[in-house]
Design an enzyme around this catalytic site. Structure first.
Site, PDB file in Angstrom:
ATOM      1  N   LYS A 175      -2.316  24.896  -1.799  1.00  0.00           N
ATOM      2  CA  LYS A 175      -2.168  26.337  -1.635  1.00  0.00           C
ATOM      3  C   LYS A 175      -3.101  27.099  -2.583  1.00  0.00           C
ATOM      4  O   LYS A 175      -3.582  28.167  -2.247  1.00  0.00           O
ATOM      5  CB  LYS A 175      -0.716  26.740  -1.893  1.00  0.00           C
ATOM      6  N   GLU A 195       7.736  26.376  -2.704  1.00  0.00           N
ATOM      7  CA  GLU A 195       7.537  27.413  -3.707  1.00  0.00           C
ATOM      8  C   GLU A 195       6.883  28.587  -2.977  1.00  0.00           C
ATOM      9  O   GLU A 195       5.859  28.394  -2.309  1.00  0.00           O
ATOM     10  CB  GLU A 195       6.603  26.882  -4.803  1.00  0.00           C
ATOM     11  N   ARG A 211       2.171  12.000   0.944  1.00  0.00           N
ATOM     12  CA  ARG A 211       1.883  13.316   1.495  1.00  0.00           C
ATOM     13  C   ARG A 211       0.868  13.187   2.622  1.00  0.00           C
ATOM     14  O   ARG A 211       0.145  12.205   2.718  1.00  0.00           O
ATOM     15  CB  ARG A 211       1.408  14.280   0.426  1.00  0.00           C
TER      16      ARG A 211
END
Ligand code: ATP
Ligand code: MG
Length: 555
Positions: A266, A32, A256
């Site tokens: 982020k 994104e 992850r």
């Protein structure tokens, strides 16, 4: 030792063997564009691109740009730069926003088939009707609207007739499902916001769950790989694909990457930038790819790190020491050697002829063949490290002190004869004599010394700035501590040494050049250097506790 296949490689190998999708492998990396990529993303990049490469397939870069409020072309550009720098090429550059029209048509299809409806409930009402994991939810009063009414309202949503939050489109799945994601999840919300690519064309935007799988299908992605938190979304991913009868992309999850002493979301990194805890996304203390690059990490070292971390189905936290180990190994083999004195004190060789300068040779890299030698001017006046001298040495002290001998790297053996101090007691000059027959490479002196010091010749030395970085956080997992993660920022994460003295060969170094400063660590030229004022970032120290820990252990 040959490493076995990881579980994803096994799945793909099996699919290829069975001729699934004609043996074709197409993966995608779907960032994104709402921030810079971090070391966690590099794991996903190496995995997606690596798998495709391994099985003769391809990888698309797809920007998952369905949230106009947080996205920006600055991020798109940085993401592309970082992926290329890591050494990967995508087959196609796509944007979920390119599919908005198609995704809208998919939504209309679901409405027509009775699988989606427009809901006028507020966000709070929807949340209240959602139930809990142990209690079923309640049907919305709008759940049984007719197809015609739904189609009409959805068209009006698109046409901008409603305000943000006034209506949503929901999938009609099962309000009693034990999986909360199947309790009539949102497909579209109204957002009167400017999109970085589609401008003001749209005021309704699809949710992640109704954009991601659809984009995968449109591109005919064979293996859609994501992190474990999406495992609970998989039934919905499959439900949409099945109800639409579109290309059956399949989702696979892996754990992850988490790294200690940092944060990786982020959203949190953006706070650090916006609130100026760091100097931008590429501040060398950040875990972003651009920061690691600026700090002196190489693409090879990051790929090696991703490889060593491996692919698992269970979450864990990786020691940042492993990342440091990877860059140290790389730079030890590849970085040129240089001498830089961080805290200079003058050293005078009293028996060396005044006015004479000779050019000695320094090995560029003893770990790498054919890297040759560099010129090292040498004369009567040198700079050495203040901490390498002691007025009163303790036992087993092998550096410089009155009466003791050391070797100057690539030069001569010297003996300390005396020293001078100023009124405050600070050493100002160290006086030595040198042994002319002890020249490195041609030493006939027969003298053995234990210590070797780095040095620079005083008149040829160039002043440089050196930036020493420590961990940005004081605790291993700032996000899991009590209070705010920012309470755990290390106030001493940057030390600036503004008056270091470097050997003259560094004069021509340019941004990104990497060196081992002897006895000090690995350093690279910072982008903010200007002619006459070089700035060096410390990439990593020389000490490798990790290597010791790993001895005999296979990782
Ligand atoms: P963040 O939570 O850090 O903001 P994100 O998951 O929202 O990250 P995206 O841009 O959506 O970031 O991620 C792009 C891809 O990278 C996704 O497939 C995501 O699963 C993967 N990814 C993100 N963070 C990690 C991580 N720490 N380890 C491995 N893969 C990751
Ligand atoms: Mg995301």
């Amino acid at each position: 030792m040959e490493k076995g296949l990881n579980f994803l490689e096994e799945i793909v190998a099996e699919d290829v063997k069975n001729g699934k999708h004609g043996g074709r492998v197409l993966t995608r990396f779907p960032p994104e564009p709402n921030g810079y990529l971090h070391i966690g993303h590099s794991k996903s990049i190496c995995l997606n691109f690596g798998l495709a490469k391994q099985f003769g397939g391809k990888t698309n870069l797809r920007f998952d740009d369905t949230n106009p409020v947080t996205e920006d072309t600055e991020y798109v550009d940085s993401i592309k730069e970082d992926i290329k720098w890591l050494g990967f090429d995508w087959a196609n550059e796509f944007y979920a926003s390119d599919y908005f029209e198609q995704i809208y048509d998919f939504a209309c299809t679901l409405i027509k088939n009775g699988f989606a409806y427009v809901d006028d409930s507020s966000a709070e009402e929807i949340a209240a009707m959602k139930g809990t994991p142990t209690e079923p939810g309640k049907d919305s009063p709008y759940r049984n609207r007719s197809v015609e009414e739904n189609l009409g309202l959805f068209t009006r949503m698109r046409n901008g007739e409603f305000k943000d939050g006034e209506k949503v489109l929901r999938a009609k799945v099962d309000m009693a499902s034990p999986n909360m994601h199947l309790r009539d999840p949102l497909m579209y919300r109204i957002k009167h916001a400017h999109h970085h690519r589609t401008g003001d064309k749209w005021c309704i935007y699809p949710m992640y769950d109704f954009a991601h799988g659809q984009s995968d299908s449109i591109e005919q992605i064979t293996h859609s790989i994501c992190t474990l938190e999406f495992e609970v979304h998989r039934p919905l991913y499959e439900w949409f694909i099945e109800k639409l009868g579109i290309f059956p992309s399949h989702q696979y999850e892996f754990a992850r990457l988490n790294l200690n002493y940092t944060v990786m979301s982020k959203r949190k990194l953006l706070q650090l930038v916006n609130e100026k805890h760091v100097d931008g996304w590429d501040d060398p203390r950040m875990p972003t790819i651009s920061a690691l690059r600026r700090r002196g990490y190489t693409p090879e070292s990051i790929r090696e790190f991703a490889d060593r971390v491996g692919v698992a189905r269970r979450e864990n936290i990786i020691d940042v020491g492993l990342l440091e180990f990877c860059i140290r190994e790389d730079l030890n083999k590849n970085a040129l050697r240089a001498m830089v004195v961080m805290d200079p004190v003058k050293l005078i060789i009293d028996n060396y002829p005044a006015g004479q300068t000779e050019i000695l040779k320094g090995e560029n890299n003893p770990e790498k063949e054919d890297t040759g030698f560099r010129d090292l001017p040498f004369s009567r006046e040198l700079w050495i490290e203040r901490e390498d001298f002691k007025e009163v040495p303790e036992k087993k002290y092998f550096r410089l002190a009155p009466g003791l001998m050391v070797r100057l790297k690539s030069a001569y053996i010297i003996k300390c004869e005396s020293f001078e101090k100023d009124a405050s007691g600070k050493i100002t000059v160290i006086h030595c004599t040198y042994i002319p027959e002890s020249k490195s490479g041609n030493d006939t002196s027969g003298i053995n010394v234990k210590g070797t010091l780095h040095w620079v010749e005083a008149h040829h030395a160039i002043p440089v700035e050196v930036r020493l970085y420590e961990r940005l956080f004081k605790v291993e997992d700032p996000s899991s501590e009590e209070g705010n993660f920012k309470d755990y920022i290390n106030p001493n994460s940057l030390e600036i040494i503004s008056s270091a003295m470097a050997e003259p060969s560094l004069k021509t170094a340019s941004t990104g050049d990497k060196f081992q400063f002897l006895r000090k660590g690995y350093f690279c030229v910072d982008k903010n250097s200007i002619p006459g004022k070089l700035i060096f970032n410390r990439t990593v120290t020389l000490k490798d506790t990790w290597a010791k820990e790993m001895k005999g252990r296979l990782i």
